[in-house]
Scaffold this motif. Structure first.
Motif, short mmCIF file in Angstrom:
data_model
loop_
_atom_site.label_atom_id
_atom_site.label_comp_id
_atom_site.label_asym_id
_atom_site.label_seq_id
_atom_site.Cartn_x
_atom_site.Cartn_y
_atom_site.Cartn_z
N GLU A 154 -4.13 2.04 -9.35
CA GLU A 154 -2.94 2.69 -9.66
C GLU A 154 -2.20 2.36 -8.59
OE1 GLU A 154 -2.51 7.36 -10.38
OE2 GLU A 154 -3.42 6.91 -8.68
N ASP A 155 -2.60 2.64 -7.32
CA ASP A 155 -1.38 2.11 -6.26
C ASP A 155 -0.90 0.74 -6.52
OD1 ASP A 155 -1.66 4.86 -5.26
OD2 ASP A 155 -3.18 4.36 -3.72
N VAL A 156 -1.78 -0.11 -6.69
CA VAL A 156 -1.42 -1.52 -6.78
C VAL A 156 -0.18 -1.81 -7.86
CG1 VAL A 156 -2.19 -3.92 -7.21
CG2 VAL A 156 -3.61 -2.44 -5.84
N MET A 157 -0.63 -1.03 -8.97
CA MET A 157 0.11 -1.20 -9.99
C MET A 157 1.62 -0.49 -9.89
SD MET A 157 0.29 -2.22 -13.42
CE MET A 157 -1.29 -1.90 -14.14
N ILE A 158 1.72 0.52 -9.19
CA ILE A 158 2.92 1.30 -8.80
C ILE A 158 3.85 0.52 -7.81
CG2 ILE A 158 3.90 3.21 -7.47
CD1 ILE A 158 1.46 4.91 -8.69
N ARG A 159 2.99 -0.09 -6.77
CA ARG A 159 3.80 -0.91 -5.80
C ARG A 159 4.15 -2.35 -6.57
NH1 ARG A 159 -0.39 0.34 -2.47
NH2 ARG A 159 -1.33 -1.58 -2.61
N ALA A 160 3.64 -2.91 -7.56
CA ALA A 160 3.69 -4.25 -7.97
C ALA A 160 5.04 -3.88 -9.12
CB ALA A 160 2.70 -4.56 -8.69
N ALA A 186 -1.01 -8.68 -13.84
CA ALA A 186 -0.69 -10.23 -13.41
C ALA A 186 0.64 -10.40 -14.00
CB ALA A 186 -1.82 -10.78 -14.23
N GLY A 187 1.01 -9.68 -15.25
CA GLY A 187 2.39 -9.87 -15.85
C GLY A 187 3.44 -9.40 -14.81
N ILE A 188 3.17 -8.34 -14.31
CA ILE A 188 4.25 -7.59 -13.55
C ILE A 188 4.37 -8.74 -12.23
CG2 ILE A 188 4.71 -5.87 -11.82
CD1 ILE A 188 3.39 -4.03 -13.59
#
Length: 168
Positions: free
Chosen positions: A150-156, A112-114
């Motif tokens: 994982e993929d969501v975090m990497i893209r974000a 959410a911070g990203i």
């Protein structure tokens, strides 16, 4: 603005006496209320700025509860789609408040911070301040074992880096 103040007051008082499951249910209920009031129509977002909701949400970014910080960051992401809202968030200290979310233990707070950093990074002062976050954002792009997001975090994280490095 009054809604956010009342929600925060209720949340703090109730959290002191209920278990984690009930706290989560309460958080979900209050988040739905906040989003219903402010996030969907543009006029609602403009009213959130006009009546001081942005200041309250920025204050909630510093809360000790992960769910509150996650909701606050999501609210910043949702409300701050206009330059006016982003500038109000900047005046309220969002540029100083957001980086600490990247160091949270809870991945939902970090994500959410990203996303909030990505939105606020369209402001020149934010891009300048957030430049120091790029190494941390790159470290979040490392694959994590057993991480469902994982993929969501990497893209974000990549979107945030792109927004911070963007030049007009």
């Amino acid at each position: 603005a009054m809604v956010l103040t009342e929600i925060r007051y209720l949340y703090v008082n109730v959290c002191a006496t209920v278990n984690v499951c009930e706290r989560f249910f309460l958080f979900v209920s209050t988040s739905i209320s906040i989003f219903a009031c402010y996030s969907f129509p543009l006029k609602g977002k403009q009213q959130a700025v006009k009546f001081g909701a942005v200041a309250k949400v920025v204050e909630l970014l510093k809360d000790n509860c992960d769910d509150v910080r996650t909701g606050a960051a999501a609210s910043i992401t949702t409300i701050c789609i206009t330059t006016e809202a982003k500038e109000e968030a900047e005046r309220q200290g969002v540029i100083d408040a957001l980086p600490s979310l990247l160091n949270a233990d809870a991945r939902r707070v970090v994500l959410a911070g990203i996303k909030a950093i990505t939105v606020i990074a369209s402001l020149p002062n934010a891009r300048k301040s957030f430049g120091v976050l790029i190494p941390k954002l790159k470290s979040l792009q490392v694959k994590q074992p057993n991480a469902l997001d994982e993929d969501v975090m990497i893209r974000a994280a990549q979107h945030a880096i792109d927004a911070i490095q963007w030049t007009p």
